[in-house]
Design a protein around this motif. Sequence first.
Motif, PDB file in Angstrom:
ATOM      1  N   PRO A 247     -14.657 -28.108 -37.611  1.00  0.00           N
ATOM      2  CA  PRO A 247     -16.163 -28.372 -38.073  1.00  0.00           C
ATOM      3  C   PRO A 247     -16.708 -29.239 -36.581  1.00  0.00           C
ATOM      4  N   LEU A 248     -17.930 -29.022 -36.487  1.00  0.00           N
ATOM      5  CA  LEU A 248     -18.593 -29.063 -34.736  1.00  0.00           C
ATOM      6  C   LEU A 248     -19.976 -30.374 -35.155  1.00  0.00           C
ATOM      7  N   ALA A 249     -20.202 -31.351 -33.915  1.00  0.00           N
ATOM      8  CA  ALA A 249     -21.443 -31.695 -34.085  1.00  0.00           C
ATOM      9  C   ALA A 249     -21.181 -31.359 -32.545  1.00  0.00           C
ATOM     10  N   PHE A 250     -22.669 -32.012 -32.914  1.00  0.00           N
ATOM     11  CA  PHE A 250     -23.436 -32.095 -31.237  1.00  0.00           C
ATOM     12  C   PHE A 250     -23.889 -33.625 -30.805  1.00  0.00           C
ATOM     13  N   THR A 251     -24.356 -33.802 -29.822  1.00  0.00           N
ATOM     14  CA  THR A 251     -25.569 -34.826 -29.485  1.00  0.00           C
ATOM     15  C   THR A 251     -26.611 -35.145 -28.705  1.00  0.00           C
ATOM     16  N   GLU A 252     -27.070 -35.533 -30.124  1.00  0.00           N
ATOM     17  CA  GLU A 252     -29.013 -35.066 -30.686  1.00  0.00           C
ATOM     18  C   GLU A 252     -29.813 -36.340 -29.840  1.00  0.00           C
ATOM     19  N   GLN A 253     -30.180 -36.581 -27.982  1.00  0.00           N
ATOM     20  CA  GLN A 253     -30.880 -37.268 -27.797  1.00  0.00           C
ATOM     21  C   GLN A 253     -32.390 -37.773 -28.017  1.00  0.00           C
ATOM     22  N   GLY A 254     -32.537 -36.742 -28.685  1.00  0.00           N
ATOM     23  CA  GLY A 254     -34.510 -37.125 -29.171  1.00  0.00           C
ATOM     24  C   GLY A 254     -34.877 -36.444 -30.382  1.00  0.00           C
ATOM     25  N   SER A 255     -34.841 -36.010 -31.595  1.00  0.00           N
ATOM     26  CA  SER A 255     -34.571 -36.185 -32.923  1.00  0.00           C
ATOM     27  C   SER A 255     -34.984 -34.719 -33.295  1.00  0.00           C
TER      28      SER A 255
ATOM     29  N   THR B  69     -25.654 -38.405 -33.156  1.00  0.00           N
ATOM     30  CA  THR B  69     -24.234 -37.272 -33.312  1.00  0.00           C
ATOM     31  C   THR B  69     -24.541 -36.617 -34.928  1.00  0.00           C
ATOM     32  N   VAL B  70     -24.816 -35.097 -34.783  1.00  0.00           N
ATOM     33  CA  VAL B  70     -25.690 -34.244 -35.782  1.00  0.00           C
ATOM     34  C   VAL B  70     -24.013 -33.012 -35.828  1.00  0.00           C
ATOM     35  N   THR B  71     -23.626 -32.672 -37.315  1.00  0.00           N
ATOM     36  CA  THR B  71     -23.306 -31.761 -37.304  1.00  0.00           C
ATOM     37  C   THR B  71     -23.836 -30.785 -37.218  1.00  0.00           C
TER      38      THR B  71
ATOM     39  N   GLU C 243     -38.582 -28.310 -30.476  1.00  0.00           N
ATOM     40  CA  GLU C 243     -38.160 -29.352 -31.699  1.00  0.00           C
ATOM     41  C   GLU C 243     -37.360 -28.146 -32.697  1.00  0.00           C
ATOM     42  N   ASP C 244     -38.841 -26.977 -32.489  1.00  0.00           N
ATOM     43  CA  ASP C 244     -38.368 -25.116 -33.141  1.00  0.00           C
ATOM     44  C   ASP C 244     -36.564 -24.904 -32.983  1.00  0.00           C
ATOM     45  N   LEU C 245     -36.394 -25.130 -31.946  1.00  0.00           N
ATOM     46  CA  LEU C 245     -34.588 -24.785 -31.496  1.00  0.00           C
ATOM     47  C   LEU C 245     -33.350 -25.296 -32.055  1.00  0.00           C
ATOM     48  N   PHE C 246     -34.223 -26.495 -32.525  1.00  0.00           N
ATOM     49  CA  PHE C 246     -33.452 -27.228 -33.331  1.00  0.00           C
ATOM     50  C   PHE C 246     -32.547 -26.641 -34.097  1.00  0.00           C
ATOM     51  N   PRO C 247     -32.664 -26.092 -35.415  1.00  0.00           N
ATOM     52  CA  PRO C 247     -32.062 -25.634 -36.328  1.00  0.00           C
ATOM     53  C   PRO C 247     -30.310 -24.807 -35.521  1.00  0.00           C
ATOM     54  N   ALA C 248     -31.377 -23.645 -34.154  1.00  0.00           N
ATOM     55  CA  ALA C 248     -30.558 -22.171 -33.639  1.00  0.00           C
ATOM     56  C   ALA C 248     -29.147 -23.224 -33.002  1.00  0.00           C
ATOM     57  N   THR C 249     -29.137 -24.977 -32.095  1.00  0.00           N
ATOM     58  CA  THR C 249     -28.791 -25.288 -31.927  1.00  0.00           C
ATOM     59  C   THR C 249     -27.103 -25.072 -32.641  1.00  0.00           C
ATOM     60  N   SER C 250     -27.062 -25.223 -33.370  1.00  0.00           N
ATOM     61  CA  SER C 250     -25.528 -24.704 -34.464  1.00  0.00           C
ATOM     62  C   SER C 250     -25.098 -23.546 -34.085  1.00  0.00           C
ATOM     63  N   VAL C 251     -25.854 -23.183 -34.017  1.00  0.00           N
ATOM     64  CA  VAL C 251     -25.044 -21.191 -33.914  1.00  0.00           C
ATOM     65  C   VAL C 251     -24.524 -21.540 -31.745  1.00  0.00           C
ATOM     66  N   HIS C 252     -25.288 -21.981 -31.405  1.00  0.00           N
ATOM     67  CA  HIS C 252     -24.435 -22.191 -29.997  1.00  0.00           C
ATOM     68  C   HIS C 252     -23.411 -23.134 -29.658  1.00  0.00           C
ATOM     69  N   ARG C 253     -23.808 -24.494 -30.737  1.00  0.00           N
ATOM     70  CA  ARG C 253     -22.320 -24.701 -30.437  1.00  0.00           C
ATOM     71  C   ARG C 253     -21.600 -24.524 -30.847  1.00  0.00           C
TER      72      ARG C 253
ATOM     73  N   PRO D  90     -18.358 -26.162 -21.866  1.00  0.00           N
ATOM     74  CA  PRO D  90     -18.780 -27.051 -22.396  1.00  0.00           C
ATOM     75  C   PRO D  90     -19.871 -27.534 -23.151  1.00  0.00           C
ATOM     76  N   MET D  91     -20.089 -28.274 -24.163  1.00  0.00           N
ATOM     77  CA  MET D  91     -21.140 -28.806 -24.515  1.00  0.00           C
ATOM     78  C   MET D  91     -22.139 -29.773 -23.959  1.00  0.00           C
ATOM     79  N   PRO D  92     -23.082 -29.279 -23.375  1.00  0.00           N
ATOM     80  CA  PRO D  92     -24.268 -30.188 -23.002  1.00  0.00           C
ATOM     81  C   PRO D  92     -24.844 -31.143 -23.871  1.00  0.00           C
ATOM     82  N   THR D  93     -25.443 -32.016 -23.970  1.00  0.00           N
ATOM     83  CA  THR D  93     -26.142 -32.675 -24.530  1.00  0.00           C
ATOM     84  C   THR D  93     -27.761 -32.681 -24.642  1.00  0.00           C
TER      85      THR D  93
END
Length: 297
Positions: free
Chosen positions: A165-173, A181-183, A223-233, A242-245
């Motif tokens: 399971p993975l998550a990342f920290t989203e400070q925007g939206s 914390t976004v799954t 925000e168009d790249l928000f979904p790609a963050t899951s692949v990056h994570r 390391p995981m950036p914020t």
Amino acid sequence: MTRSFTRIFRFAPSPNGPLHLGHAYSALLNGDLARASEGRLLIRMEDIDVTRCRPEYEASILDDLAWLGLDWEQPVRRQSEHFDAYADALERLRAMDLVYPSFLSRAEIRAATLDPAWPRDPDGAPVYPGLDRDLPATEARARIQSGAPYAWRLKMDAAIERAGPLAFTEQGSGPEGETGTVTATPALWGDVVIARKEIPTSYHLSVVVDDALQGVTDVVRGEDLFPATSVHRLLQQLLGLPMPTYRHHGLIRDEAGKKLSKSEGATGLAGLRASGATAEDVRRLVGLPPAQPTPST
């Protein structure tokens, strides 16, 4: 007083055309956040597409950024100069048996995904059917040696099982208001392309390698790249990076509500400059406050 932690931001355009107001907003926001936190701002040219990216576009981009009042560290990183680093990351994924060469043509993909119920990725493209995922290694090698076109794809199910399971920290939206914390949901993308025959990388692979090598702590992008963050994570976890914020911002849109695009002649900074606009005019146009001085140290 010595700072124990320095935040590092980056603006990473592709030099395949001139900058428009959407780029200006993202670049200025990165610069503002770096200045406010007494951090660092990096510029990176995402030029892995060597057929479309040109030196003259890079020169005009850097000229526009300087005109906007941005100050960044040298040297500018060009992805086209670091294919070896991406090839090394790809080889690590191959060693884990998490990628495979895919040979289906666009026509074959279309034919295999005609069912209206076939799943689509967050960009709206059909999820890759994976009909060649389990080709015998000898056959795959023979096709590669014959010169057949192919792409390296991630074995998504196996990669997720290995990463957990993975998550990342989203400070925007995110587009749906996701924050905190976004799954991560990389499965939505299916077996994404990680590299191609002619280019030993992809956007997904190169961006996570670069962010790690450059020590980027804060990824601020549209925000168009928000979904790609899951692949990056997922790739970060697999490669031990390391995981950036993350901070995804809204997009600057045209009068019809569409996001600005180089290919559709979106309002360019060069045209605004030629018409007499100033950098402060651009800040007002994209909804940013006047530039603030760099905090004293």
